[in-house]
Design a protein around this motif. Structure first.
Motif, PDB file in Angstrom:
ATOM      1  N   ARG A   1     -11.121   2.309  31.307  1.00  0.00           N
ATOM      2  CA  ARG A   1     -11.567   1.670  30.080  1.00  0.00           C
ATOM      3  C   ARG A   1     -12.623   0.628  30.416  1.00  0.00           C
ATOM      4  O   ARG A   1     -12.634   0.087  31.515  1.00  0.00           O
ATOM      5  N   MET A   2     -13.482   0.336  29.467  1.00  0.00           N
ATOM      6  CA  MET A   2     -14.522  -0.652  29.712  1.00  0.00           C
ATOM      7  C   MET A   2     -13.927  -2.010  30.060  1.00  0.00           C
ATOM      8  O   MET A   2     -14.493  -2.777  30.845  1.00  0.00           O
ATOM      9  N   GLU A   3     -12.754  -2.315  29.499  1.00  0.00           N
ATOM     10  CA  GLU A   3     -12.110  -3.601  29.777  1.00  0.00           C
ATOM     11  C   GLU A   3     -11.698  -3.727  31.237  1.00  0.00           C
ATOM     12  O   GLU A   3     -11.553  -4.844  31.758  1.00  0.00           O
TER      13      GLU A   3
ATOM     14  N   GLN B   1     -18.222  -5.715  27.413  1.00  0.00           N
ATOM     15  CA  GLN B   1     -18.856  -4.406  27.350  1.00  0.00           C
ATOM     16  C   GLN B   1     -20.367  -4.502  27.143  1.00  0.00           C
ATOM     17  O   GLN B   1     -21.144  -3.809  27.812  1.00  0.00           O
TER      18      GLN B   1
ATOM     19  N   ALA C   1     -17.938   4.209  26.621  1.00  0.00           N
ATOM     20  CA  ALA C   1     -18.093   3.147  25.623  1.00  0.00           C
ATOM     21  C   ALA C   1     -18.430   3.657  24.230  1.00  0.00           C
ATOM     22  O   ALA C   1     -18.531   2.850  23.288  1.00  0.00           O
TER      23      ALA C   1
END
Length: 414
Positions: free
Chosen positions: A51-53, A59, A300
């Motif tokens: 995940r981008m996190e 992001q 994303a």
């Protein structure tokens, strides 16, 4: 974040795409399209492996900086792709497609978006400005590699390369107009003409010329005196692009334009024989630097927000991307009829994809204006362009070869 998982996924994807690059290209499945699909697969909307996190960086910041670095490396390859004397011999094409073409593409794209999306005019102008430049990264599979050299005439490949490199940097001026009108309406035009145009754009061009010339002369001297191994050419170009990118930003200029102008001048200063190595430069950096940004973008993509838009916005966005180019090239054709025949004009009027440069400007615009819908619309336009232009690259290249076999034969015999 598990670094080993990150390395496995990203390096594995690059390895597969590099190993079968020729096969994928001939199947009209270029690297950016497959990398984008892989990003969606490993992202939160499918397998959820990354995940981008997980990167520990916002992001928007991650995408903006990754796109900026990718552009710098991609533009270096584009600039070195052009032979000695190209700019002097093709001044009319550059003046037409950049001087008139960019303004006309902006008008057409903005008109389609304003009419079709029903958004405020300044938002339509901002998205239109973002999708105006032709992307140098997405055009790479169209103008380089065995398929392109075999099927697309050299002058078409060079003209697409030059346009995509130069208009990316100049796109900053177009994007900053609606950004300033949204954020500083009272002083927008003054800021645009003084700070943005005179320093950030024109200053970037001057700095790029000086830096490229001086570094080119330095390169020639150290090679002549035997201070550099020939293999160091590859190790020189990428740091050169990143140096210009960082220095240009520190000086408060349009750093993307500094990179392209600087490396273009550098390429004209160094001996002609060095340009034979350009293909190796482009091939080496494209896998390491250019493909990962599409994997990131795939992770994303705001698929949920796209779904909420309905079917009209996707149609309008791809129409804006395609029509902006078709209308512009055919309207301007009387100015370059002796440069490109009808078949080449048709090819040029189709291939003006949007990609990494649009992502960079979208994240920059969102950071300045807070308009998240700009990111949603732009990523949808990028995805549609990567799919449409990617899937049509092989058949339309073959179509061009079929319509101009004599020109290709002349090139091979030259």
């Amino acid at each position: 974040m598990d670094v080993n998982l990150l390395l496995t996924l990203f390096a594995g994807a690059i390895l597969v795409l590099s190993t079968f690059s020729t096969l994928f290209q001939r199947l009209s499945l270029p690297g950016p399209l497959l990398a984008l699909a892989f990003g969606v697969l490993i992202g939160p909307h499918a397998l959820g492996l990354l995940r981008m996190e997980d990167f520990g960086v916002p992001q928007g910041t991650l995408l903006e900086q990754a796109a900026r670095i990718t552009l710098a490396v991609g533009l270096a390859g584009v600039a070195l792709r052009l032979p000695h004397g190209y700019w002097r011999k093709n001044l009319r094409w550059i003046a037409v497609i950049i001087g008139l073409g960019m303004a006309l593409m902006l008008v057409v794209a903005t008109g389609v978006l304003w009419w079709g999306l029903g958004v405020p005019f300044l938002v339509a102008l901002l998205v239109g400005a973002i999708v105006t430049p032709t992307d140098p990264v997405v055009t790479t599979p169209i103008v380089t590699g065995s398929m392109a050299e075999e099927k697309v005439t050299e002058r078409v490949r060079h003209n697409i390369s030059a346009e995509s490199g130069l208009n990316d940097g100049l796109g900053y001026l177009f994007v900053m107009l609606p950004v300033l009108l949204l954020t500083e309406p009272d002083t927008a035009w003054q800021e645009l003409l003084t700070k943005v145009l005179l320093w950030e754009v024109l200053g970037a061009a001057v700095i790029g010329v000086l830096a490229g010339y001086l570094l080119g002369k330095l390169f020639v001297v150290v090679q002549d005196k035997g201070l550099m191994e020939d293999s160091s050419y590859l190790a020189f170009v990428v740091p050169l692009a990143l140096l210009l990118l960082g220095a240009g930003k520190l000086l408060g200029t349009d750093a993307v334009l500094v990179v392209f102008v600087g490396v273009a001048v550098f390429g004209q200063v160094i001996p002609q024989r060095e340009e034979e190595q350009e293909d190796r430069v482009q091939d080496a950096v494209s896998r390491l630097f250019l493909l990962p940004i599409f994997v990131l973008l795939g992770m994303a993509l705001p698929l949920t927000e796209w779904a909420a838009l309905g079917w009209v916005p996707p149609v309008v966005l791809i129409a804006a991307v395609l029509v902006r180019r078709l209308v512009t090239v055919w309207m301007l054709r009387p100015l370059f009829t002796d440069l490109h025949d009808r078949s080449e004009t048709a090819f040029l009027s189709w291939f003006a994809p949007v990609g990494v440069s649009a992502l960079f400007y979208a994240t920059l615009a969102e950071r300045h204006t807070g308009q998240h819908e700009v990111f949603v619309y732009t990523t949808l336009a990028i995805t549609a362009s990567v799919v449409v232009h990617g899937l049509t690259s092989a058949p339309l290249s073959a179509w061009l070869q079929h319509h101009e076999p004599q020109l290709k034969e002349e090139e091979h015999s030259a």
